[in-house]
Design a protein around this motif. Structure first.
Motif, PDB file in Angstrom:
ATOM      1  N   PRO A  85       0.826  -1.213   0.000  1.00  0.00           N
ATOM      2  CA  PRO A  85       0.000   0.000   0.000  1.00  0.00           C
ATOM      3  C   PRO A  85       0.861   1.265   0.000  1.00  0.00           C
ATOM      4  N   VAL A  86       0.387   2.289  -0.707  1.00  0.00           N
ATOM      5  CA  VAL A  86       0.992   3.612  -0.672  1.00  0.00           C
ATOM      6  C   VAL A  86       0.278   4.414   0.410  1.00  0.00           C
ATOM      7  N   ILE A  87       1.032   5.044   1.294  1.00  0.00           N
ATOM      8  CA  ILE A  87       0.461   5.774   2.423  1.00  0.00           C
ATOM      9  C   ILE A  87       0.647   7.276   2.188  1.00  0.00           C
ATOM     10  N   LEU A  88      -0.435   8.016   2.288  1.00  0.00           N
ATOM     11  CA  LEU A  88      -0.351   9.472   2.236  1.00  0.00           C
ATOM     12  C   LEU A  88      -0.013   9.964   3.646  1.00  0.00           C
ATOM     13  N   PHE A 130       4.456  10.994   0.399  1.00  0.00           N
ATOM     14  CA  PHE A 130       3.937   9.640   0.260  1.00  0.00           C
ATOM     15  C   PHE A 130       4.951   8.659   0.855  1.00  0.00           C
ATOM     16  N   TYR A 131       4.419   7.566   1.404  1.00  0.00           N
ATOM     17  CA  TYR A 131       5.267   6.463   1.867  1.00  0.00           C
ATOM     18  C   TYR A 131       4.976   5.269   0.971  1.00  0.00           C
ATOM     19  N   LEU A 132       5.996   4.786   0.252  1.00  0.00           N
ATOM     20  CA  LEU A 132       5.850   3.632  -0.630  1.00  0.00           C
ATOM     21  C   LEU A 132       6.379   2.406   0.102  1.00  0.00           C
ATOM     22  N   SER A 133       5.531   1.440   0.345  1.00  0.00           N
ATOM     23  CA  SER A 133       5.937   0.229   1.056  1.00  0.00           C
ATOM     24  C   SER A 133       6.238  -0.894   0.077  1.00  0.00           C
ATOM     25  N   PHE A 173      10.120   3.613   1.445  1.00  0.00           N
ATOM     26  CA  PHE A 173      10.745   4.925   1.560  1.00  0.00           C
ATOM     27  C   PHE A 173       9.695   6.018   1.374  1.00  0.00           C
ATOM     28  N   TYR A 174      10.131   7.243   1.651  1.00  0.00           N
ATOM     29  CA  TYR A 174       9.263   8.422   1.529  1.00  0.00           C
ATOM     30  C   TYR A 174       9.602   9.174   0.241  1.00  0.00           C
ATOM     31  N   VAL A 175       8.581   9.711  -0.401  1.00  0.00           N
ATOM     32  CA  VAL A 175       8.744  10.567  -1.579  1.00  0.00           C
ATOM     33  C   VAL A 175       7.983  11.863  -1.306  1.00  0.00           C
ATOM     34  N   THR A 176       8.653  13.002  -1.515  1.00  0.00           N
ATOM     35  CA  THR A 176       8.054  14.307  -1.224  1.00  0.00           C
ATOM     36  C   THR A 176       7.816  15.090  -2.511  1.00  0.00           C
ATOM     37  N   LEU A 177       6.646  15.692  -2.633  1.00  0.00           N
ATOM     38  CA  LEU A 177       6.320  16.505  -3.810  1.00  0.00           C
ATOM     39  C   LEU A 177       7.197  17.755  -3.846  1.00  0.00           C
TER      40      LEU A 177
END
Length: 802
Positions: free
Chosen positions: A283-286, A292-295, A336-340
């Protein structure tokens, strides 16, 4: 002047605190909270008011302008640069597990600053930090973060404002402010303990257990005993010893994950999936309106990038987890985390996904306007009060647990009860993270595979900050594709719950190769043992005492091995307890007949001259049958009454069938029977040597022994072989189980026990010749080896004796 005196007095108190710590107790800080550039460490010790010792310090040295940094409040550019361990103020280079000591400038003490950090001046970025008030007590292998703020007492009998556990000079104290208590009782006192107060486990009485007086708003301090193992304490209670109940209780860090705000857990979205391009994720977590957190992200396609689509259909590239605008590398289950970028927020976009220049979006998440967006935090993996957020994959939805039938509703709090280690692709910090500095944030993803749960008392495992499970017992790191975590209903009868990891059995479905090998061996043994039973029915005579007991042994052992084969080839969770009971019954029965075989060999070699052997055996046979049924029924019934259903052999059957590993109710009768059989077989061998030396002058005994010695020697030889074989097989099983170290080769040899029994039966006592004679229709001699004219001589000797 007054301010200077206060500063001097404060300094003296600091020196007093650090110089008067009792032996075995150190005031230290937890490790650095890693935020960037692989910054890690072991525990950090405050040596004195101006010196700080950092253990096992790791830093990749890639920061362009990074320094050790101290200051007030949260880490910021307003802090102060401090020299490194050499006294240099040059930018920090690489550290690989080095122990270093830092010294504050002469105008600062450890009580003048709130944090120690590694700060990048050029980009105004915090690579990692630790707060200076993060004390914890360390005694042997236990640790507890201090100061610890508990929830206030709020029961009908006891109320308070705050409850704080902290270090006061060289003592650990519990301070309760504004406590109100007005009850009568002669045996009421404060106490600490583990578990629930009603469980009465690991009780520690405070104030020497004296009766509690009435309180009307006082602030009181309770000193903890020096032997208090705080890592095992779960609560502080006001306990009424006469009524055996709690009048008020506060728990240590027992906030339910279900009560966490959305700002900690985030909002769970869909998964990325495109099998054509070997792309998938959990799941992708907002996390907030920009992050976003990509698992468990898997991706191996070239020339792709993260990209968002605006509501007007234009798109823009999103930097990767390191903040770099580049084509995506290969990923094998990383989280990991991805930031806009550019202050873009979620409300401005409608898609977030993986994009290819010629193919467009390979997979994407749709973002609708109804999403409840968590508030923004500059560090998505750190709470506002500085705790590290560890995101864990939960099997069932919140407020549900795992049972034999799947997920079910239950009012049980989910928590992670294992050690957590900071790790990355190349490093693993051996020291576990401090639990009181961690917040667990679950997301839901039930892995689709047959699973078994790990047991803290049997399995050695830890959670890594990379998301992987370090399964030390199996010598592997388990990826997020193969495990999830949850609360398991371990024992429905008593309502016992276990917070643990559920790991996929090897392969997606069906029995595994080692289970198949073991099952084939068990089937061969079962067939061999049933052949042994058939052989003795084929050559059976009325006085074939040896054959009757061996047939009973082989039939019952063969049935037990059939249960082994069935459970290895199929999961059969619903009938596992039934199969376990059947196995338990017949394995104990086989060992009763095992003792009977040894006893009959002993009886015949000891009383070989008794001409009433056959009538005596017919009486004993009825006793044998009764014991072989009654004793197994007794042990199986006792096992179920004590809720200890028997498991099977080592071959991970406990994991497949969820049998419990408390096997003493199975092993106790086996060990007793082996001891009896070994004693009887040893005495039989000793008596056989004596019988061989019977003098010829003893006409009757010498003649009888000469006629039947072959049969008795075969009986004793078979008894010795069987006892040796069974003892080695089963003692090796018991020892490897006790050591919790199953050995596959020994398990296979054990599973072939029936084949070895068949070989022993056919090769001893002239059984093969008897089989051939029986098949040819020839007369089979009686089991005592006396026929024809020898019987006439026997009658003459017996009449002379009488």
């Amino acid at each position: 002047m007054r301010a200077d005196r206060r500063q001097l007095a404060r300094y003296l108190v600091i020196v007093s605190v650090f110089s008067n710590l009792p032996s075995g107790i150190g005031v230290i800080l937890p490790p650095f909270r890693q935020l960037a550039h692989d910054l890690q460490s072991g525990p950090i010790e405050i040596i004195n008011a101006t010196s700080i010792h950092i253990t096992e310090f790791f830093y990749d040295g890639q920061g362009p302008d990074a320094y050790f940094w101290v200051g007030r409040g949260l880490p910021s550019e307003d802090g102060t640069r401090i020299p490194d361990e050499y006294g240099s103020v040059a930018p920090l280079s690489m550290y690989e597990g080095k122990n270093i000591t830092l010294h504050l400038p002469s105008n600062l003490t450890t009580f003048d600053v709130d944090y120690l950090a590694v700060w990048c001046v050029k980009y105004k970025h915090n690579f990692g930090h630790v707060f200076m008030n993060e004390r914890y007590i360390k005694r042997n292998d236990s640790a507890l973060f201090l100061p610890l703020n508990l929830k206030p007492f709020n029961g009908p009998c006891v109320k308070s404002d705050s409850v704080v556990i902290e270090i006061i000079k060289d003592e650990v104290e519990v301070t309760i402010s504004n406590i109100r208590y007005n009850q009568s009782g002669d045996n009421v006192h404060f106490r600490l303990g583990s578990g629930d107060p009603s469980a009465n486990r690991e009780i520690i009485l405070l104030e020497s257990g004296q009766n509690l007086p009435n309180y009307t708003g006082e602030t009181i301090s309770l000193v903890l005993p020096r032997n208090a193992n705080l890592s095992r304490i779960d609560y502080l209670a006001v306990w009424d010893g006469d009524q055996n109940k709690s009048l008020g209780v506060v728990y240590f860090e027992k906030t339910a994950i279900e009560e966490q705000s959305i700002d900690i857990r985030g909002v769970q979205l869909d998964k990325f999936r495109n099998d054509s391009y070997k792309l998938h994720s959990g799941p992708v977590i907002l996390i907030n309106d920009r992050t976003f957190y990509l698992s468990n992200f898997h991706h191996h396609y070239e020339h792709t990038e993260f990209r968002v689509s605006f509501k007007n259909s234009t798109t823009i590239q999103v930097p990767d987890e390191t903040g770099v605008y580049t084509a995506l590398k290969s990923y094998d289950g990383e989280s990991f985390y991805v930031t806009l970028p550019n202050n873009i927020v979620v409300t401005q976009i409608d898609k977030f996904g993986i994009w290819h220049p010629s193919k467009g979006f390979l997979s994407y998440i749709v973002l609708n306007s109804t999403i409840n967006i968590p508030k923004y935090r500059p560090h998505p993996d750190v709470t506002d009060d500085g705790k590290r957020i560890i995101r864990v994959q939960k099997c069932c939805p919140l407020n549900q647990i795992v049972s034999e039938t799947g997920c079910q509703n239950a009012e049980v709090n989910f928590n992670v009860e294992m050690k957590i280690h900071i790790a990355n692709d190349t490093h693993l910090n051996d020291d576990p993270m401090i639990r009181q500095r961690i917040v667990f944030a679950p997301y839901i993803n039930n892995i689709n595979c047959p699973k078994y749960h790990l047991r803290p008392d049997m399995d050695n495992y830890s959670l890594l900050t990379t998301g992987k499970l370090l399964y030390i017992s199996a010598k592997e790191q388990v990826s997020l594709d193969k495990y999830c975590m949850d609360t398991v209903l371990a024992d429905p009868k008593i309502g016992k719950y276990l917070n643990t990891a559920l790991v996929c059995a090897e392969g997606e479905s069906g029995p595994q190769p080692m289970h198949i090998v073991f099952a084939i061996c068990a089937i061969l043994s079962a067939v061999s043992l049933f052949l042994v039973t058939g052989i003795y029915f084929l050559i059976r005579k009325e006085d074939d005492k040896r054959g009757f007991s061996i047939a009973g042994y082989a039939a019952s052992m063969g049935t037990a091995f059939t249960c082994l084969a069935i459970t290895q080839l199929a999961g059969l969770e619903k009938v596992c307890s039934v199969l376990g009971g059947i196995f338990h019954f017949f394995i104990v029965m086989s060992f009763i007949w095992f003792v009977v075989i040894a006893f009959e060999a002993f009886y015949h070699v000891k009383y070989f001259e008794d001409h009433n052997l056959l009538p005596g055996f017919l009486k004993r046979r009825n006793i044998y049958i009764g014991l072989s049924c009654a004793i197994p029924i007794l042990f199986v019934a006792l096992a179920y009454l004590l809720d200890l259903p028997a498991g099977l052999l080592n071959m991970h059957l406990d994991e497949i069938c969820l049998f419990k590993k408390q096997k003493w109710m199975l092993y106790v009768p086996i060990i007793i029977c082996i001891a009896l059989a070994v004693g009887l077989a040893s005495y039989s061998a000793y008596q056989l040597r004596i019988n061989r030396s019977i003098p010829k002058s003893d006409d009757r005994r010498y003649f009888i022994w000469r006629q039947i010695n072959r049969d008795i020697q075969g009986r004793v030889r078979f008894s010795l072989f069987l006892v040796a074989l069974t003892t080695v097989c089963w003692l090796s099983e018991i020892i490897t189980f006790s050591l919790r170290f199953p050995i596959f080769v020994l398990d296979v040899i054990h599973a072939l026990q029936g084949v070895m029994v068949l070989t022993t039966v056919v090769s001893t006592g002239g059984v093969f010749k008897k089989i051939m004679k029986s098949l040819n229709g020839s007369e089979t001699p009686t089991s005592n080896g006396i026929n024809g004219r020898n019987e006439v001589e026997m009658k003459r000797l017996n009449s002379d004796t009488n």
